[in-house]
Write a protein that holds these residues in place. Structure first.
Motif, PDB file in Angstrom:
ATOM      1  N   ASP A  49       0.896  -1.060  -0.007  1.00  0.00           N
ATOM      2  CA  ASP A  49      -0.147  -0.131   0.134  1.00  0.00           C
ATOM      3  C   ASP A  49       0.944   1.082  -0.002  1.00  0.00           C
ATOM      4  O   ASP A  49       2.075   1.241   0.216  1.00  0.00           O
ATOM      5  CB  ASP A  49      -1.084  -0.267   1.062  1.00  0.00           C
ATOM      6  CG  ASP A  49      -0.332   0.044   2.574  1.00  0.00           C
ATOM      7  OD1 ASP A  49       0.712   0.736   2.606  1.00  0.00           O
ATOM      8  OD2 ASP A  49      -0.972  -0.629   3.509  1.00  0.00           O
ATOM      9  N   SER A  50       0.219   2.375  -0.212  1.00  0.00           N
ATOM     10  CA  SER A  50       1.040   3.716  -0.513  1.00  0.00           C
ATOM     11  C   SER A  50       1.737   4.064   0.676  1.00  0.00           C
ATOM     12  O   SER A  50       2.781   4.569   0.612  1.00  0.00           O
ATOM     13  CB  SER A  50       0.193   4.750  -1.056  1.00  0.00           C
ATOM     14  OG  SER A  50      -1.046   4.918  -0.141  1.00  0.00           O
ATOM     15  N   ALA A  51       1.023   3.770   1.917  1.00  0.00           N
ATOM     16  CA  ALA A  51       1.844   4.599   3.045  1.00  0.00           C
ATOM     17  C   ALA A  51       2.970   3.495   3.295  1.00  0.00           C
ATOM     18  O   ALA A  51       4.261   4.165   3.796  1.00  0.00           O
ATOM     19  CB  ALA A  51       0.872   4.487   4.202  1.00  0.00           C
ATOM     20  N   THR A  52       2.955   2.244   3.096  1.00  0.00           N
ATOM     21  CA  THR A  52       4.267   1.609   3.013  1.00  0.00           C
ATOM     22  C   THR A  52       5.408   1.595   2.141  1.00  0.00           C
ATOM     23  O   THR A  52       6.437   1.760   2.672  1.00  0.00           O
ATOM     24  CB  THR A  52       4.151   0.040   2.735  1.00  0.00           C
ATOM     25  OG1 THR A  52       2.819  -0.493   3.901  1.00  0.00           O
ATOM     26  CG2 THR A  52       5.049  -0.947   3.127  1.00  0.00           C
ATOM     27  N   VAL A  53       4.802   1.961   0.861  1.00  0.00           N
ATOM     28  CA  VAL A  53       5.917   2.396  -0.063  1.00  0.00           C
ATOM     29  C   VAL A  53       6.474   3.932   0.257  1.00  0.00           C
ATOM     30  O   VAL A  53       7.636   4.146   0.340  1.00  0.00           O
ATOM     31  CB  VAL A  53       5.208   2.745  -1.352  1.00  0.00           C
ATOM     32  CG1 VAL A  53       6.095   3.434  -2.434  1.00  0.00           C
ATOM     33  CG2 VAL A  53       4.706   1.315  -1.858  1.00  0.00           C
ATOM     34  N   GLU A  54       5.549   4.875   0.683  1.00  0.00           N
ATOM     35  CA  GLU A  54       6.142   6.142   1.270  1.00  0.00           C
ATOM     36  C   GLU A  54       7.089   6.064   2.324  1.00  0.00           C
ATOM     37  O   GLU A  54       8.138   6.605   2.116  1.00  0.00           O
ATOM     38  CB  GLU A  54       5.112   6.950   1.651  1.00  0.00           C
ATOM     39  CG  GLU A  54       4.356   7.656   0.612  1.00  0.00           C
ATOM     40  CD  GLU A  54       2.792   8.296   0.754  1.00  0.00           C
ATOM     41  OE1 GLU A  54       2.802   8.610   2.129  1.00  0.00           O
ATOM     42  OE2 GLU A  54       2.008   8.199  -0.185  1.00  0.00           O
ATOM     43  N   ALA A  55       6.747   5.079   3.196  1.00  0.00           N
ATOM     44  CA  ALA A  55       7.772   5.075   4.370  1.00  0.00           C
ATOM     45  C   ALA A  55       9.087   4.331   4.202  1.00  0.00           C
ATOM     46  O   ALA A  55      10.084   4.896   4.572  1.00  0.00           O
ATOM     47  CB  ALA A  55       7.187   4.209   5.413  1.00  0.00           C
ATOM     48  N   ARG A  56       9.121   3.519   3.301  1.00  0.00           N
ATOM     49  CA  ARG A  56      10.089   2.756   2.742  1.00  0.00           C
ATOM     50  C   ARG A  56      11.290   3.845   1.927  1.00  0.00           C
ATOM     51  O   ARG A  56      12.453   3.687   2.174  1.00  0.00           O
ATOM     52  CB  ARG A  56       9.747   1.475   1.779  1.00  0.00           C
ATOM     53  CG  ARG A  56      11.022   0.610   1.591  1.00  0.00           C
ATOM     54  CD  ARG A  56      11.782  -0.087   2.863  1.00  0.00           C
ATOM     55  NE  ARG A  56      13.022  -0.576   2.476  1.00  0.00           N
ATOM     56  CZ  ARG A  56      14.077  -0.467   3.077  1.00  0.00           C
ATOM     57  NH1 ARG A  56      14.061   0.362   3.936  1.00  0.00           N
ATOM     58  NH2 ARG A  56      15.149  -1.010   2.396  1.00  0.00           N
ATOM     59  N   VAL A  57      10.402   4.712   1.053  1.00  0.00           N
ATOM     60  CA  VAL A  57      11.360   5.603   0.109  1.00  0.00           C
ATOM     61  C   VAL A  57      11.872   6.472   1.160  1.00  0.00           C
ATOM     62  O   VAL A  57      13.067   6.830   1.064  1.00  0.00           O
ATOM     63  CB  VAL A  57      10.215   6.349  -0.711  1.00  0.00           C
ATOM     64  CG1 VAL A  57      10.917   7.495  -1.567  1.00  0.00           C
ATOM     65  CG2 VAL A  57       9.722   5.344  -1.953  1.00  0.00           C
ATOM     66  N   ARG A  58      11.328   7.140   2.062  1.00  0.00           N
ATOM     67  CA  ARG A  58      11.870   7.799   3.254  1.00  0.00           C
ATOM     68  C   ARG A  58      12.922   7.367   3.933  1.00  0.00           C
ATOM     69  O   ARG A  58      14.073   7.918   4.098  1.00  0.00           O
ATOM     70  CB  ARG A  58      10.901   8.336   4.439  1.00  0.00           C
ATOM     71  CG  ARG A  58       9.869   9.362   3.855  1.00  0.00           C
ATOM     72  CD  ARG A  58       9.184  10.230   4.931  1.00  0.00           C
ATOM     73  NE  ARG A  58       8.264   9.359   5.561  1.00  0.00           N
ATOM     74  CZ  ARG A  58       7.204   8.999   5.300  1.00  0.00           C
ATOM     75  NH1 ARG A  58       6.714   9.755   4.307  1.00  0.00           N
ATOM     76  NH2 ARG A  58       6.473   8.369   6.027  1.00  0.00           N
ATOM     77  N   GLU A  59      13.136   5.910   4.314  1.00  0.00           N
ATOM     78  CA  GLU A  59      13.913   5.342   4.903  1.00  0.00           C
ATOM     79  C   GLU A  59      15.389   5.199   3.799  1.00  0.00           C
ATOM     80  O   GLU A  59      16.434   5.531   4.337  1.00  0.00           O
ATOM     81  CB  GLU A  59      13.733   3.814   5.380  1.00  0.00           C
ATOM     82  CG  GLU A  59      12.785   3.705   6.554  1.00  0.00           C
ATOM     83  CD  GLU A  59      12.316   2.201   6.854  1.00  0.00           C
ATOM     84  OE1 GLU A  59      11.576   2.173   7.573  1.00  0.00           O
ATOM     85  OE2 GLU A  59      12.607   1.320   5.999  1.00  0.00           O
ATOM     86  N   LEU A  60      14.901   5.015   2.730  1.00  0.00           N
ATOM     87  CA  LEU A  60      16.022   4.720   1.729  1.00  0.00           C
ATOM     88  C   LEU A  60      16.736   6.194   1.458  1.00  0.00           C
ATOM     89  O   LEU A  60      18.041   6.352   1.281  1.00  0.00           O
ATOM     90  CB  LEU A  60      15.576   4.335   0.341  1.00  0.00           C
ATOM     91  CG  LEU A  60      15.039   2.970   0.166  1.00  0.00           C
ATOM     92  CD1 LEU A  60      14.381   2.583  -1.028  1.00  0.00           C
ATOM     93  CD2 LEU A  60      16.406   1.876   0.471  1.00  0.00           C
ATOM     94  N   GLY A  61      15.973   7.416   1.623  1.00  0.00           N
ATOM     95  CA  GLY A  61      16.649   8.588   1.563  1.00  0.00           C
ATOM     96  C   GLY A  61      17.470   8.747   2.535  1.00  0.00           C
ATOM     97  O   GLY A  61      18.411   9.660   2.366  1.00  0.00           O
ATOM     98  N   VAL A  62      16.934   8.505   3.854  1.00  0.00           N
ATOM     99  CA  VAL A  62      17.976   8.876   4.983  1.00  0.00           C
ATOM    100  C   VAL A  62      19.145   8.092   4.699  1.00  0.00           C
ATOM    101  O   VAL A  62      20.188   8.562   5.050  1.00  0.00           O
ATOM    102  CB  VAL A  62      17.029   8.313   6.159  1.00  0.00           C
ATOM    103  CG1 VAL A  62      18.095   8.331   7.534  1.00  0.00           C
ATOM    104  CG2 VAL A  62      15.853   9.236   6.377  1.00  0.00           C
ATOM    105  N   GLN A  63      19.088   6.852   4.159  1.00  0.00           N
ATOM    106  CA  GLN A  63      20.132   5.994   4.323  1.00  0.00           C
ATOM    107  C   GLN A  63      21.352   6.822   3.190  1.00  0.00           C
ATOM    108  O   GLN A  63      22.416   6.258   3.383  1.00  0.00           O
ATOM    109  CB  GLN A  63      19.761   4.576   3.732  1.00  0.00           C
ATOM    110  CG  GLN A  63      20.974   3.567   3.964  1.00  0.00           C
ATOM    111  CD  GLN A  63      20.287   2.077   3.619  1.00  0.00           C
ATOM    112  OE1 GLN A  63      19.025   2.187   3.356  1.00  0.00           O
ATOM    113  NE2 GLN A  63      21.317   1.322   3.129  1.00  0.00           N
TER     114      GLN A  63
END
Ligand code: IMP
Ligand code: MG
Length: 177
Positions: free
Chosen positions: A13-27
């Motif tokens: 779902d979109s919330a899960t995608v968005e959260a993972r994209v944010r994590e990748l961005g931080v990394q």
């Protein structure tokens, strides 16, 4: 009722995608601190991911797009890849991060690695939103990975079926495929 309800079901779902994209961005921001990062978004599938990822990386960076097409034999790539829209600037000395929607057989990414490394970047890494490891025909080193998925044909968040469904805000599966 949305236009896709009868033929697509939600996988991520979109919330899960968005959260993972944010994590990748931080990394990525942590790893590229102090470097001149260039994101190479692969057209057209990774446009949505690339723009969200860029906004999740708290660093000055450059965004470029490279268009490739792989000759399809049914639903499977033949491994013949060609550039349909090339980068407009030299990439020598730059820290390049390829941003891809999905790595399936890996043949497109293998081509991209060979093509971009010939331009003598300072570094070359891979970020993919999705990986379908069961279909791999070649091994490519994936530095950043959003989700590993099973062997299903997925659409949405940039991924298409016959050019449609790219604008779904989630990763979905075509019903009956
Ligand atoms: P590969 O060369 O087999 O790794 O293919 C990668 C490309 O095939 C991706 O960039 C997508 O454009 C496309 N692709 C692979 N699997 C899917 C899928 O499940 N849905 C939509 N496009 C896909
Ligand atoms: Mg693609």
């Amino acid at each position: 009722m949305a236009f896709y309800d009868s033929d697509v079901s939600v996988m991520i779902d979109s919330a899960t995608v968005e959260a993972r994209v944010r994590e990748l961005g931080v990394q990525i921001a942590r790893d590229y601190q102090g470097k001149d990062l260039t994101l190479i978004g692969i057209l057209k599938g990774s446009v949505f991911f690339t723009t969200d990822l860029a906004r999740a990386i708290d660093l000055p960076l450059t965004v470029e797009f490279l268009g490739v097409s792989s000759y399809q034999g049914g639903t499977e790539t033949t491994g013949e890849v060609r550039i349909t829209s090339d980068l407009t600037k030299p990439m020598a000395g730059k820290h390049l991060l390829i941003v891809e929607d999905i790595i399936d057989t890996g043949l497109t990414m293998k081509f991209l690695l060979e093509n971009l490394s010939a331009r003598h970047p300072a570094s070359l890494k891979i970020c993919t939103l999705l990986e379908k490891p069961s279909r791999a025909r070649t091994t490519v080193p994936i530095d950043y990975k959003g989700f590993v998925i099973e062997d299903k044909f997925v659409v949405g968040y940039g991924l298409d079926f016959d050019e449609v469904y790219r604008n779904l805000p989630f990763i979905g599966v075509m019903k009956g495929k």
